[in-house]
Design a protein around this motif. Structure first.
Motif, PDB file in Angstrom:
ATOM      1  N   THR A 169     -19.018 -48.975  40.754  1.00 30.71           N
ATOM      2  CA  THR A 169     -17.492 -48.316  40.846  1.00 30.71           C
ATOM      3  C   THR A 169     -17.287 -47.430  39.654  1.00 30.71           C
ATOM      4  O   THR A 169     -17.598 -47.956  38.357  1.00 30.71           O
ATOM      5  CB  THR A 169     -16.448 -49.532  40.967  1.00 30.71           C
ATOM      6  OG1 THR A 169     -16.576 -50.278  42.118  1.00 30.71           O
ATOM      7  CG2 THR A 169     -14.881 -48.961  41.139  1.00 30.71           C
ATOM      8  N   ARG A 170     -17.025 -46.140  39.988  1.00 33.83           N
ATOM      9  CA  ARG A 170     -16.567 -45.404  38.840  1.00 33.83           C
ATOM     10  C   ARG A 170     -15.074 -44.789  38.932  1.00 33.83           C
ATOM     11  O   ARG A 170     -14.536 -44.920  40.098  1.00 33.83           O
ATOM     12  CB  ARG A 170     -17.571 -44.342  39.120  1.00 33.83           C
ATOM     13  CG  ARG A 170     -18.987 -44.498  38.839  1.00 33.83           C
ATOM     14  CD  ARG A 170     -19.510 -44.690  37.638  1.00 33.83           C
ATOM     15  NE  ARG A 170     -20.933 -44.891  37.646  1.00 33.83           N
ATOM     16  CZ  ARG A 170     -21.605 -44.935  36.470  1.00 33.83           C
ATOM     17  NH1 ARG A 170     -21.046 -44.978  35.258  1.00 33.83           N
ATOM     18  NH2 ARG A 170     -22.896 -45.335  36.610  1.00 33.83           N
ATOM     19  N   THR A 171     -14.651 -44.305  37.838  1.00 36.02           N
ATOM     20  CA  THR A 171     -13.307 -43.630  38.098  1.00 36.02           C
ATOM     21  C   THR A 171     -13.671 -42.047  37.174  1.00 36.02           C
ATOM     22  O   THR A 171     -14.128 -42.040  36.422  1.00 36.02           O
ATOM     23  CB  THR A 171     -12.345 -44.478  36.973  1.00 36.02           C
ATOM     24  OG1 THR A 171     -12.806 -44.608  35.697  1.00 36.02           O
ATOM     25  CG2 THR A 171     -12.084 -45.578  37.662  1.00 36.02           C
ATOM     26  N   SER A 172     -12.786 -41.173  37.857  1.00 39.23           N
ATOM     27  CA  SER A 172     -12.738 -39.876  37.121  1.00 39.23           C
ATOM     28  C   SER A 172     -11.244 -39.447  37.061  1.00 39.23           C
ATOM     29  O   SER A 172     -10.521 -39.722  37.819  1.00 39.23           O
ATOM     30  CB  SER A 172     -13.756 -39.052  38.044  1.00 39.23           C
ATOM     31  OG  SER A 172     -13.015 -38.852  39.241  1.00 39.23           O
ATOM     32  N   LEU A 173     -10.991 -38.581  36.254  1.00 36.87           N
ATOM     33  CA  LEU A 173      -9.649 -37.935  36.064  1.00 36.87           C
ATOM     34  C   LEU A 173      -9.770 -36.529  36.749  1.00 36.87           C
ATOM     35  O   LEU A 173     -10.770 -35.875  36.013  1.00 36.87           O
ATOM     36  CB  LEU A 173      -9.340 -37.963  34.454  1.00 36.87           C
ATOM     37  CG  LEU A 173      -7.972 -37.171  33.916  1.00 36.87           C
ATOM     38  CD1 LEU A 173      -6.970 -37.777  34.682  1.00 36.87           C
ATOM     39  CD2 LEU A 173      -8.120 -37.036  32.672  1.00 36.87           C
ATOM     40  N   SER A 174      -9.195 -36.297  37.459  1.00 42.52           N
ATOM     41  CA  SER A 174      -8.750 -34.817  38.019  1.00 42.52           C
ATOM     42  C   SER A 174      -7.536 -34.208  37.599  1.00 42.52           C
ATOM     43  O   SER A 174      -6.481 -34.931  37.631  1.00 42.52           O
ATOM     44  CB  SER A 174      -8.714 -34.888  39.492  1.00 42.52           C
ATOM     45  OG  SER A 174     -10.031 -35.560  39.799  1.00 42.52           O
ATOM     46  N   ALA A 227      -2.202 -35.084  36.340  1.00 37.41           N
ATOM     47  CA  ALA A 227      -3.442 -35.955  36.203  1.00 37.41           C
ATOM     48  C   ALA A 227      -3.369 -37.009  37.198  1.00 37.41           C
ATOM     49  O   ALA A 227      -2.559 -37.417  37.357  1.00 37.41           O
ATOM     50  CB  ALA A 227      -3.622 -36.515  34.677  1.00 37.41           C
ATOM     51  N   VAL A 228      -4.583 -36.983  37.921  1.00 35.94           N
ATOM     52  CA  VAL A 228      -4.728 -38.088  39.064  1.00 35.94           C
ATOM     53  C   VAL A 228      -6.075 -38.761  38.750  1.00 35.94           C
ATOM     54  O   VAL A 228      -7.211 -38.361  38.442  1.00 35.94           O
ATOM     55  CB  VAL A 228      -4.696 -37.461  40.350  1.00 35.94           C
ATOM     56  CG1 VAL A 228      -4.878 -38.501  41.464  1.00 35.94           C
ATOM     57  CG2 VAL A 228      -3.554 -36.605  40.380  1.00 35.94           C
ATOM     58  N   MET A 229      -6.017 -40.090  38.648  1.00 38.54           N
ATOM     59  CA  MET A 229      -7.303 -41.039  38.502  1.00 38.54           C
ATOM     60  C   MET A 229      -7.531 -41.326  39.744  1.00 38.54           C
ATOM     61  O   MET A 229      -6.989 -41.562  40.794  1.00 38.54           O
ATOM     62  CB  MET A 229      -6.914 -42.258  37.717  1.00 38.54           C
ATOM     63  CG  MET A 229      -6.561 -42.150  36.473  1.00 38.54           C
ATOM     64  SD  MET A 229      -7.921 -41.548  35.402  1.00 38.54           S
ATOM     65  CE  MET A 229      -9.124 -42.869  35.221  1.00 38.54           C
ATOM     66  N   LYS A 230      -9.126 -41.123  39.965  1.00 38.05           N
ATOM     67  CA  LYS A 230      -9.706 -41.501  41.335  1.00 38.05           C
ATOM     68  C   LYS A 230     -10.929 -42.294  41.023  1.00 38.05           C
ATOM     69  O   LYS A 230     -11.476 -42.456  40.113  1.00 38.05           O
ATOM     70  CB  LYS A 230     -10.243 -40.097  41.947  1.00 38.05           C
ATOM     71  CG  LYS A 230      -9.083 -39.188  42.492  1.00 38.05           C
ATOM     72  CD  LYS A 230      -9.810 -37.983  42.878  1.00 38.05           C
ATOM     73  CE  LYS A 230      -8.748 -36.829  43.436  1.00 38.05           C
ATOM     74  NZ  LYS A 230      -9.330 -35.753  43.900  1.00 38.05           N
ATOM     75  N   THR A 231     -11.009 -43.274  42.071  1.00 37.23           N
ATOM     76  CA  THR A 231     -12.032 -44.234  41.978  1.00 37.23           C
ATOM     77  C   THR A 231     -12.740 -44.240  43.045  1.00 37.23           C
ATOM     78  O   THR A 231     -12.332 -44.009  44.138  1.00 37.23           O
ATOM     79  CB  THR A 231     -11.370 -45.940  42.196  1.00 37.23           C
ATOM     80  OG1 THR A 231     -10.381 -45.954  40.933  1.00 37.23           O
ATOM     81  CG2 THR A 231     -12.448 -46.828  41.708  1.00 37.23           C
ATOM     82  N   TYR A 232     -14.261 -44.281  42.885  1.00 34.24           N
ATOM     83  CA  TYR A 232     -15.029 -44.171  43.924  1.00 34.24           C
ATOM     84  C   TYR A 232     -16.512 -44.888  43.385  1.00 34.24           C
ATOM     85  O   TYR A 232     -16.522 -45.448  42.374  1.00 34.24           O
ATOM     86  CB  TYR A 232     -15.533 -42.562  43.957  1.00 34.24           C
ATOM     87  CG  TYR A 232     -16.174 -41.936  42.623  1.00 34.24           C
ATOM     88  CD1 TYR A 232     -17.374 -41.953  42.651  1.00 34.24           C
ATOM     89  CD2 TYR A 232     -15.572 -41.658  41.715  1.00 34.24           C
ATOM     90  CE1 TYR A 232     -18.228 -41.283  41.536  1.00 34.24           C
ATOM     91  CE2 TYR A 232     -16.263 -41.022  40.514  1.00 34.24           C
ATOM     92  CZ  TYR A 232     -17.478 -40.895  40.438  1.00 34.24           C
ATOM     93  OH  TYR A 232     -18.044 -40.655  39.226  1.00 34.24           O
ATOM     94  N   THR A 233     -17.280 -44.967  44.627  1.00 37.49           N
ATOM     95  CA  THR A 233     -18.590 -45.745  44.211  1.00 37.49           C
ATOM     96  C   THR A 233     -19.771 -44.802  44.243  1.00 37.49           C
ATOM     97  O   THR A 233     -19.912 -43.754  45.241  1.00 37.49           O
ATOM     98  CB  THR A 233     -18.833 -46.723  45.573  1.00 37.49           C
ATOM     99  OG1 THR A 233     -17.400 -47.645  45.618  1.00 37.49           O
ATOM    100  CG2 THR A 233     -19.914 -47.529  45.371  1.00 37.49           C
TER     101      THR A 233
END
Length: 140
Positions: free
Chosen positions: A118-123, A106-112
């Motif tokens: 600013t959003r985060t998503s779990l990959s 599981a990797v959390m990614k932050t993006y705009t």
């Protein structure tokens, strides 16, 4: 246990702890979180090309929690790399509603996003998958 054996173990314990940085594991530390999911496929897995041209399989797993009158569903996006062959054919043959057990990283990614927020998503990158139950075939 004899007193002399206990004394020897007690005396050796601090030396063992200082010689290992992680006494609970012999493997190298990793900056990755592991996740285990049990849920139903939201749709059949699909093969997609990455920006480098490598193909990956993507699918979503829905997992329900809570009492029946207040049931909530969590959705997880899962990706895996599988070369052409039996493994890829097996994964892509699964249908919506199939109950699966998935282990992965599981990797959390932050993006705009497009609006500047600013959003985060779990990959989740699948390491192992097992089918627990297939849905019944549609009746005609």
């Amino acid at each position: 246990m004899s007193a002399s054996l206990f004394t020897r173990r007690l005396a050796a314990a601090p030396a063992m702890r200082t010689s290992m940085s992680r006494a609970f594991s012999a493997t190298a530390p990793r900056d990755v979180a592991k996740i285990t999911l049990i849920g139903n496929l939201a749709a059949s897995p699909e093969v997609r090309a990455t920006s480098t041209g490598r193909e990956m399989i993507e699918y979503a797993v829905a997992s329900n929690h809570g009492p029946k009158d207040n049931r909530q569903t969590s959705w997880f996006r899962v990706s895996t790399f599988a070369e052409e062959g039996p493994r890829r054919d097996f994964i892509t043959s699964l249908t919506k509603g199939t109950t699966v057990y998935v282990e992965g990283d599981a990797v959390m990614k932050t993006y705009t996003d497009g609006e500047g927020k600013t959003r985060t998503s779990l990959s989740i990158y699948q390491k192992q998958m097992e089918v627990i139950r297939r849905p019944p075939p549609p009746s005609e």
